[in-house]
Write a protein that holds these residues in place. Sequence first.
Motif, PDB file in Angstrom:
ATOM      1  N   LYS A 122      50.439  62.962  69.743  1.00  0.00           N
ATOM      2  CA  LYS A 122      49.565  62.521  70.817  1.00  0.00           C
ATOM      3  C   LYS A 122      48.178  62.334  70.210  1.00  0.00           C
ATOM      4  N   TRP A 123      47.717  61.094  70.141  1.00  0.00           N
ATOM      5  CA  TRP A 123      46.481  60.781  69.425  1.00  0.00           C
ATOM      6  C   TRP A 123      45.272  60.854  70.352  1.00  0.00           C
ATOM      7  N   VAL A 124      44.307  61.701  69.995  1.00  0.00           N
ATOM      8  CA  VAL A 124      43.079  61.862  70.772  1.00  0.00           C
ATOM      9  C   VAL A 124      42.103  60.737  70.456  1.00  0.00           C
ATOM     10  N   GLY A 125      42.038  60.344  69.201  1.00  0.00           N
ATOM     11  CA  GLY A 125      41.126  59.294  68.757  1.00  0.00           C
ATOM     12  C   GLY A 125      40.748  59.534  67.317  1.00  0.00           C
ATOM     13  N   SER A 126      40.055  58.598  66.721  1.00  0.00           N
ATOM     14  CA  SER A 126      39.602  58.729  65.344  1.00  0.00           C
ATOM     15  C   SER A 126      38.088  58.808  65.295  1.00  0.00           C
ATOM     16  N   MET A 127      37.570  59.755  64.514  1.00  0.00           N
ATOM     17  CA  MET A 127      36.123  59.967  64.426  1.00  0.00           C
ATOM     18  C   MET A 127      35.426  58.870  63.640  1.00  0.00           C
ATOM     19  N   ALA A 128      36.131  58.291  62.681  1.00  0.00           N
ATOM     20  CA  ALA A 128      35.512  57.267  61.831  1.00  0.00           C
ATOM     21  C   ALA A 128      36.567  56.554  61.015  1.00  0.00           C
ATOM     22  N   GLY A 129      36.237  55.354  60.605  1.00  0.00           N
ATOM     23  CA  GLY A 129      37.070  54.644  59.653  1.00  0.00           C
ATOM     24  C   GLY A 129      36.652  55.086  58.254  1.00  0.00           C
ATOM     25  N   GLY A 130      37.080  54.364  57.274  1.00  0.00           N
ATOM     26  CA  GLY A 130      36.717  54.767  55.920  1.00  0.00           C
ATOM     27  C   GLY A 130      36.680  53.593  54.966  1.00  0.00           C
ATOM     28  N   ALA A 131      35.883  53.718  53.928  1.00  0.00           N
ATOM     29  CA  ALA A 131      35.767  52.696  52.901  1.00  0.00           C
ATOM     30  C   ALA A 131      36.203  53.310  51.575  1.00  0.00           C
ATOM     31  N   PRO A 132      37.446  53.068  51.148  1.00  0.00           N
ATOM     32  CA  PRO A 132      37.898  53.652  49.888  1.00  0.00           C
ATOM     33  C   PRO A 132      37.032  53.185  48.724  1.00  0.00           C
ATOM     34  N   ALA A 133      36.725  54.107  47.838  1.00  0.00           N
ATOM     35  CA  ALA A 133      35.860  53.803  46.700  1.00  0.00           C
ATOM     36  C   ALA A 133      36.270  54.667  45.514  1.00  0.00           C
ATOM     37  N   CYS A 134      35.913  54.219  44.324  1.00  0.00           N
ATOM     38  CA  CYS A 134      36.212  54.982  43.114  1.00  0.00           C
ATOM     39  C   CYS A 134      34.933  55.262  42.340  1.00  0.00           C
ATOM     40  N   VAL A 135      34.899  56.434  41.711  1.00  0.00           N
ATOM     41  CA  VAL A 135      33.727  56.865  40.953  1.00  0.00           C
ATOM     42  C   VAL A 135      34.160  57.404  39.590  1.00  0.00           C
ATOM     43  N   ILE A 136      33.244  57.333  38.654  1.00  0.00           N
ATOM     44  CA  ILE A 136      33.499  57.819  37.289  1.00  0.00           C
ATOM     45  C   ILE A 136      32.304  58.656  36.848  1.00  0.00           C
ATOM     46  N   MET A 137      32.545  59.662  36.033  1.00  0.00           N
ATOM     47  CA  MET A 137      31.458  60.512  35.567  1.00  0.00           C
ATOM     48  C   MET A 137      30.690  59.874  34.410  1.00  0.00           C
ATOM     49  N   GLY A 138      29.401  60.137  34.348  1.00  0.00           N
ATOM     50  CA  GLY A 138      28.539  59.588  33.313  1.00  0.00           C
ATOM     51  C   GLY A 138      28.954  59.955  31.904  1.00  0.00           C
ATOM     52  N   PHE A 139      29.531  61.149  31.748  1.00  0.00           N
ATOM     53  CA  PHE A 139      29.889  61.580  30.389  1.00  0.00           C
ATOM     54  C   PHE A 139      30.991  60.740  29.757  1.00  0.00           C
ATOM     55  N   THR A 140      31.695  59.909  30.575  1.00  0.00           N
ATOM     56  CA  THR A 140      32.732  59.043  30.012  1.00  0.00           C
ATOM     57  C   THR A 140      32.138  57.850  29.278  1.00  0.00           C
ATOM     58  N   GLY A 141      30.869  57.532  29.583  1.00  0.00           N
ATOM     59  CA  GLY A 141      30.243  56.366  28.982  1.00  0.00           C
ATOM     60  C   GLY A 141      30.605  55.068  29.693  1.00  0.00           C
ATOM     61  N   LEU A 142      31.379  55.154  30.766  1.00  0.00           N
ATOM     62  CA  LEU A 142      31.813  53.982  31.521  1.00  0.00           C
ATOM     63  C   LEU A 142      30.924  53.802  32.751  1.00  0.00           C
ATOM     64  N   LYS A 143      30.693  52.542  33.158  1.00  0.00           N
ATOM     65  CA  LYS A 143      29.801  52.292  34.286  1.00  0.00           C
ATOM     66  C   LYS A 143      30.352  51.290  35.301  1.00  0.00           C
ATOM     67  N   THR A 144      31.199  50.384  34.864  1.00  0.00           N
ATOM     68  CA  THR A 144      31.666  49.312  35.743  1.00  0.00           C
ATOM     69  C   THR A 144      33.189  49.287  35.810  1.00  0.00           C
ATOM     70  N   LEU A 145      33.715  48.498  36.750  1.00  0.00           N
ATOM     71  CA  LEU A 145      35.156  48.337  36.851  1.00  0.00           C
ATOM     72  C   LEU A 145      35.721  47.748  35.562  1.00  0.00           C
ATOM     73  N   ASP A 146      35.030  46.785  34.999  1.00  0.00           N
ATOM     74  CA  ASP A 146      35.493  46.199  33.732  1.00  0.00           C
ATOM     75  C   ASP A 146      35.570  47.257  32.644  1.00  0.00           C
ATOM     76  N   ASP A 147      34.558  48.141  32.589  1.00  0.00           N
ATOM     77  CA  ASP A 147      34.575  49.225  31.604  1.00  0.00           C
ATOM     78  C   ASP A 147      35.804  50.116  31.792  1.00  0.00           C
ATOM     79  N   VAL A 148      36.069  50.462  33.048  1.00  0.00           N
ATOM     80  CA  VAL A 148      37.182  51.353  33.358  1.00  0.00           C
ATOM     81  C   VAL A 148      38.514  50.711  32.990  1.00  0.00           C
ATOM     82  N   LEU A 149      38.687  49.446  33.343  1.00  0.00           N
ATOM     83  CA  LEU A 149      39.951  48.759  33.064  1.00  0.00           C
ATOM     84  C   LEU A 149      40.151  48.505  31.575  1.00  0.00           C
ATOM     85  N   ALA A 150      39.064  48.477  30.826  1.00  0.00           N
ATOM     86  CA  ALA A 150      39.153  48.235  29.381  1.00  0.00           C
ATOM     87  C   ALA A 150      39.268  49.534  28.586  1.00  0.00           C
ATOM     88  N   SER A 151      39.188  50.667  29.251  1.00  0.00           N
ATOM     89  CA  SER A 151      39.196  51.951  28.557  1.00  0.00           C
ATOM     90  C   SER A 151      40.496  52.187  27.791  1.00  0.00           C
TER      91      SER A 151
END
Length: 349
Positions: A122-151
């Motif tokens: 029985k659904w009361v309602g939803s508090m919010a939608g969501g925007a899926p996102a990905c993050v990477i730590m600075g210590f990896t040396g990666l900054k962009t999606l291209d960097d991540v996919l080329a790792s």
Amino acid sequence: MEKQKSLIVAVILGAAMALYPTFTFAADFYAGKSISIIVGYRAGGGYDTYTRIVARHLGNHIPGNPAIVVENKGGAGSKLAANYLYSRSKADGLTAGVFGGGLMTQQALGAKGANYDGRKFKWVGSMAGGAPACVIMGFTGLKTLDDVLASKKTLKMGSTGAGSTTDDLPKLMKGLMGANFDVVSGFKGTSAIRVSMQRRELDGACWTWDSIRVTARSMLDAQGDKKLIPYLIEGKFEDPEVANLPQISEVVKGKENVAAIRAWLAPYRMLRPIALPPGTPQDRVDILRNGLKLTMNDPAFLKEAKKLNLEVDFVPGSEVEKLVDDALTLTPEVKAKLVALIGSKKGTN
């Protein structure tokens, strides 16, 4: 004319009398009681943060002003909470649950541990939608999606379990984009994932931007190796950190792949739903639906949410029902694709 007036008065009084028992019952039933809301993740994460803020105001909008108690039951990407609510909670209107909307996709795929039927909650309602996102730590040396996919290095991505953004999105990136990821599951919440990233036990993670920008704010504001860097998102935001990031739905290529990613993204319209056990009396469902609606429009609640930079996107329970039905209705082709990437017909994730 007098007869017409009398008829109008009689109709109004009849309607009022029809509603009166419900309001009287609600006040009598909920007065002096507590409503427990079980959150499928540990304290400190986005689901927990949203639920606790709503809980602070919800009781004011339910007849009888019951106390609202939030409990955490993390595990299996919030499946533990969903299963508990479905089969072990009393259907009396005093226990509710909050778990990931993505669990509906897991049910549709026949995933292991999905021992619930979304259409029966029985659904009361939803508090919010969501925007899926990905993050990477600075210590990896990666900054962009291209960097991540080329790792060349295999990147360790933290996961709370199948059906969660933390698990599904890295697997989709691995299968649809060729990302060199090792998905490390078993974390009971994004708070635990954040700690592991700070300890350099994980390289990155994927969850939702509305949560990341609040719960991981200190990491986003950090510098150098300790900085958390967003590199991929679905949804448009003015936040300078993500305003120009690649969109998930635009990066994926190929007709079948695009259909699969769109189907996976669909439940994010109702990402943070509140559910009641199957069999909960409809009058109590209606009372709680109305209470949540009033809460989500309460100036005091909205002020607190704004202060914490939380996005509010209320979806009524009736609409959540339709979204759940859509999420559970996949074409054979899309289902086969998603099963291959994030699930299994035999229940092995």
